[in-house]
Design a protein around this motif. Sequence first.
Motif, PDB file in Angstrom:
ATOM      1  N   ALA A  31       0.721  -1.092   0.417  1.00 47.84           N
ATOM      2  CA  ALA A  31       0.294  -0.166   0.466  1.00 47.84           C
ATOM      3  C   ALA A  31       0.751   1.145   0.152  1.00 47.84           C
ATOM      4  CB  ALA A  31      -1.404  -0.008   1.338  1.00 47.84           C
ATOM      5  N   ARG A  32       0.501   2.217  -1.153  1.00 51.20           N
ATOM      6  CA  ARG A  32       1.959   3.133  -0.307  1.00 51.20           C
ATOM      7  C   ARG A  32       2.908   2.917  -0.989  1.00 51.20           C
ATOM      8  NH1 ARG A  32      -2.453   3.235   2.832  1.00 51.20           N
ATOM      9  NH2 ARG A  32      -0.788   3.449   4.655  1.00 51.20           N
ATOM     10  N   HIS A  33       3.181   2.847  -1.863  1.00 49.27           N
ATOM     11  CA  HIS A  33       3.876   2.591  -2.488  1.00 49.27           C
ATOM     12  C   HIS A  33       4.744   2.511  -3.858  1.00 49.27           C
ATOM     13  CE1 HIS A  33       7.947  -0.103  -2.078  1.00 49.27           C
ATOM     14  NE2 HIS A  33       8.328   0.278  -0.994  1.00 49.27           N
ATOM     15  N   GLU A  34       4.930   3.473  -4.346  1.00 50.04           N
ATOM     16  CA  GLU A  34       5.336   3.702  -5.506  1.00 50.04           C
ATOM     17  C   GLU A  34       6.394   3.268  -6.302  1.00 50.04           C
ATOM     18  OE1 GLU A  34       6.852   7.629  -8.374  1.00 50.04           O
ATOM     19  OE2 GLU A  34       6.643   8.457  -6.009  1.00 50.04           O
ATOM     20  N   ARG A  35       7.580   2.790  -5.647  1.00 54.05           N
ATOM     21  CA  ARG A  35       8.176   1.592  -6.588  1.00 54.05           C
ATOM     22  C   ARG A  35       7.444   0.273  -6.648  1.00 54.05           C
ATOM     23  NH1 ARG A  35      12.725   0.172  -3.577  1.00 54.05           N
ATOM     24  NH2 ARG A  35      13.016  -1.312  -5.124  1.00 54.05           N
ATOM     25  N   ALA A  36       7.135  -0.077  -5.380  1.00 57.69           N
ATOM     26  CA  ALA A  36       5.952  -1.131  -5.644  1.00 57.69           C
ATOM     27  C   ALA A  36       4.832  -1.074  -7.500  1.00 57.69           C
ATOM     28  CB  ALA A  36       5.606  -2.064  -4.578  1.00 57.69           C
ATOM     29  N   ALA A  37       4.656  -0.089  -6.726  1.00 58.22           N
ATOM     30  CA  ALA A  37       2.801  -0.022  -7.445  1.00 58.22           C
ATOM     31  C   ALA A  37       3.748   0.070  -9.035  1.00 58.22           C
ATOM     32  CB  ALA A  37       2.747   1.020  -7.833  1.00 58.22           C
ATOM     33  N   GLN A  38       4.705   0.564  -9.830  1.00 57.13           N
ATOM     34  CA  GLN A  38       5.458   0.853 -10.699  1.00 57.13           C
ATOM     35  C   GLN A  38       6.211  -0.749 -10.971  1.00 57.13           C
ATOM     36  OE1 GLN A  38       8.862   3.437 -10.545  1.00 57.13           O
ATOM     37  NE2 GLN A  38       7.334   5.230 -10.371  1.00 57.13           N
ATOM     38  N   GLY A  68       6.436  -6.731  -1.591  1.00 50.79           N
ATOM     39  CA  GLY A  68       5.664  -5.624   0.552  1.00 50.79           C
ATOM     40  C   GLY A  68       7.059  -6.622   0.809  1.00 50.79           C
ATOM     41  N   GLY A  69       6.435  -6.552   2.161  1.00 44.83           N
ATOM     42  CA  GLY A  69       7.510  -6.501   3.515  1.00 44.83           C
ATOM     43  C   GLY A  69       6.616  -8.001   3.286  1.00 44.83           C
ATOM     44  N   ASP A  70       7.300  -8.410   4.771  1.00 42.98           N
ATOM     45  CA  ASP A  70       6.266  -9.814   5.348  1.00 42.98           C
ATOM     46  C   ASP A  70       5.229  -9.470   5.969  1.00 42.98           C
ATOM     47  OD1 ASP A  70       8.306 -11.633   5.382  1.00 42.98           O
ATOM     48  OD2 ASP A  70       9.242 -10.822   7.493  1.00 42.98           O
ATOM     49  N   GLY A  71       4.725  -7.825   6.253  1.00 42.79           N
ATOM     50  CA  GLY A  71       3.356  -7.079   6.517  1.00 42.79           C
ATOM     51  C   GLY A  71       2.226  -7.185   5.687  1.00 42.79           C
ATOM     52  N   THR A  72       2.864  -7.198   3.942  1.00 45.26           N
ATOM     53  CA  THR A  72       1.837  -7.389   3.086  1.00 45.26           C
ATOM     54  C   THR A  72       1.699  -8.993   2.925  1.00 45.26           C
ATOM     55  OG1 THR A  72       3.065  -4.916   2.215  1.00 45.26           O
ATOM     56  CG2 THR A  72       2.120  -6.336   1.322  1.00 45.26           C
ATOM     57  N   MET A  73       2.726 -10.039   3.202  1.00 39.83           N
ATOM     58  CA  MET A  73       2.483 -11.461   3.174  1.00 39.83           C
ATOM     59  C   MET A  73       1.580 -11.364   4.472  1.00 39.83           C
ATOM     60  SD  MET A  73       4.384 -12.021   0.133  1.00 39.83           S
ATOM     61  CE  MET A  73       4.734 -14.127   0.693  1.00 39.83           C
ATOM     62  N   LEU A  74       1.959 -11.140   4.802  1.00 41.37           N
ATOM     63  CA  LEU A  74       0.684 -11.654   6.242  1.00 41.37           C
ATOM     64  C   LEU A  74      -0.443 -11.531   5.863  1.00 41.37           C
ATOM     65  CD1 LEU A  74       2.652 -10.893   9.322  1.00 41.37           C
ATOM     66  CD2 LEU A  74       2.610 -13.223   8.746  1.00 41.37           C
ATOM     67  N   GLY A  75      -0.914 -10.181   5.512  1.00 40.34           N
ATOM     68  CA  GLY A  75      -2.336  -9.614   4.982  1.00 40.34           C
ATOM     69  C   GLY A  75      -3.321 -10.672   3.927  1.00 40.34           C
ATOM     70  N   VAL A  76      -2.177 -10.905   2.810  1.00 38.18           N
ATOM     71  CA  VAL A  76      -2.781 -11.250   1.530  1.00 38.18           C
ATOM     72  C   VAL A  76      -2.932 -12.864   1.970  1.00 38.18           C
ATOM     73  CG1 VAL A  76      -2.407 -12.112  -0.658  1.00 38.18           C
ATOM     74  CG2 VAL A  76      -1.260  -9.803  -0.418  1.00 38.18           C
ATOM     75  N   ALA A  77      -1.718 -13.730   2.623  1.00 37.09           N
ATOM     76  CA  ALA A  77      -1.520 -14.422   2.642  1.00 37.09           C
ATOM     77  C   ALA A  77      -3.060 -15.329   4.065  1.00 37.09           C
ATOM     78  CB  ALA A  77      -0.599 -15.743   3.638  1.00 37.09           C
ATOM     79  N   ASN A  93       9.965  -8.569  -2.021  1.00 36.80           N
ATOM     80  CA  ASN A  93      10.965  -7.884  -1.209  1.00 36.80           C
ATOM     81  C   ASN A  93      11.114  -6.582  -1.070  1.00 36.80           C
ATOM     82  OD1 ASN A  93      11.351  -7.933   1.094  1.00 36.80           O
ATOM     83  ND2 ASN A  93      13.866  -7.979   1.528  1.00 36.80           N
ATOM     84  N   PHE A  94       9.833  -5.625  -0.498  1.00 37.89           N
ATOM     85  CA  PHE A  94      10.057  -4.218  -0.742  1.00 37.89           C
ATOM     86  C   PHE A  94       9.712  -4.613   0.798  1.00 37.89           C
ATOM     87  CE2 PHE A  94       9.090  -4.640  -4.832  1.00 37.89           C
ATOM     88  CZ  PHE A  94       9.607  -3.770  -5.443  1.00 37.89           C
ATOM     89  N   GLY A  95      10.044  -4.559   1.912  1.00 41.48           N
ATOM     90  CA  GLY A  95       9.970  -4.751   3.222  1.00 41.48           C
ATOM     91  C   GLY A  95      11.582  -4.555   3.438  1.00 41.48           C
ATOM     92  N   ARG A  96      11.831  -4.781   5.130  1.00 42.98           N
ATOM     93  CA  ARG A  96      12.385  -4.470   5.746  1.00 42.98           C
ATOM     94  C   ARG A  96      13.498  -6.119   5.899  1.00 42.98           C
ATOM     95  NH1 ARG A  96      11.055  -0.897  10.778  1.00 42.98           N
ATOM     96  NH2 ARG A  96       9.752  -2.419  10.468  1.00 42.98           N
ATOM     97  N   VAL A  97      12.928  -7.165   6.956  1.00 41.60           N
ATOM     98  CA  VAL A  97      12.936  -8.258   7.244  1.00 41.60           C
ATOM     99  C   VAL A  97      13.067  -9.130   6.117  1.00 41.60           C
ATOM    100  CG1 VAL A  97      12.503  -9.694   9.044  1.00 41.60           C
ATOM    101  CG2 VAL A  97      12.580  -7.444   9.309  1.00 41.60           C
TER     102      VAL A  97
END
Length: 290
Positions: A15-22, A62-71, A85-89
């Motif tokens: 969400a609201r991540h320009e590079r991921a959307a591109q 996205g990162g792990d948070g985005t993965m969790l929501g989708v899963a 991966n567009f997150g930190r961990v």
Amino acid sequence: MQNQHKRHILLVCKARHERAAQLGEEIRAWLTGQGHTADLVEAGLPSSLYSASDLDFVVVLGGDGTMLGVARRLVGRNVPVLGVNFGRVGFLTDAQPEDWHEKIEECLKGQEPIRSCMALRWSVLRSGAMLAEGAAINDVVVSRGALSRLVCLDIWADGQRMGSLRSDGIILCTPIGSSGYNVSAGGALLYPLMDAIGFTPVCPFLNTISPMVFPGKTDIQLQILRGSTDCYLTVDGQEGQKLEMGDILYVSGLPSAVQFMGEGTSFFERLRTRGFVLQGSTGNNTGENL
């Protein structure tokens, strides 16, 4: 590629991540150019595309948070997820943005391994009626509110009463979720492919019940007792529900409920690179130490 079976792929961007959307738009254009059906959605927004009957796999940018929501949306669907991966961990993601083309081609050809992991099914009853229910990929947590007072719980496992607990809360986690809040609270680190539920009290008063690990098929029941402060149910650190005295929380394991694509870095290598495991350098103890 011309003889390759045509697939339906859902792309989910952070969400609201320009590079991921591109990058999502770039991948969608490439997939449609190859004759596949590709849809693009932003994480966190409602969409009927998650329940499409012909969905072959999902790519999460996205990162792990985005993965969790989708899963959580895909529990029990047998639809595998590839994480870019567009997150930190990046514990749950398997690809880096610069490697997307190679990874997705392997997914389309069926060359990427699929790891099946368990999830948790939870439900809350209030006055005998269903209040809320859902699934968790990482953990289900009961915790106190803003006041520094204890949560009082009565606990059962498979219908057998374990006892009462006064603490800041309690964590019930899956193996893949055990490396998060659970470990920080003193719980066991579980191997991701295990079928088990981690049970970890948070700062228990007088240490009446220690951290434990239950078989994945165990049915765990928690009841909020008189004397509890405001307390909350939190799912994967993303969804919340305020609980009241007398509410009963049921949690049980769901084997092979979610599928992640890619073999990726080994579990122990991920631990080393993220600071969970220290490499021994002297003496006879030359292995890893948690």
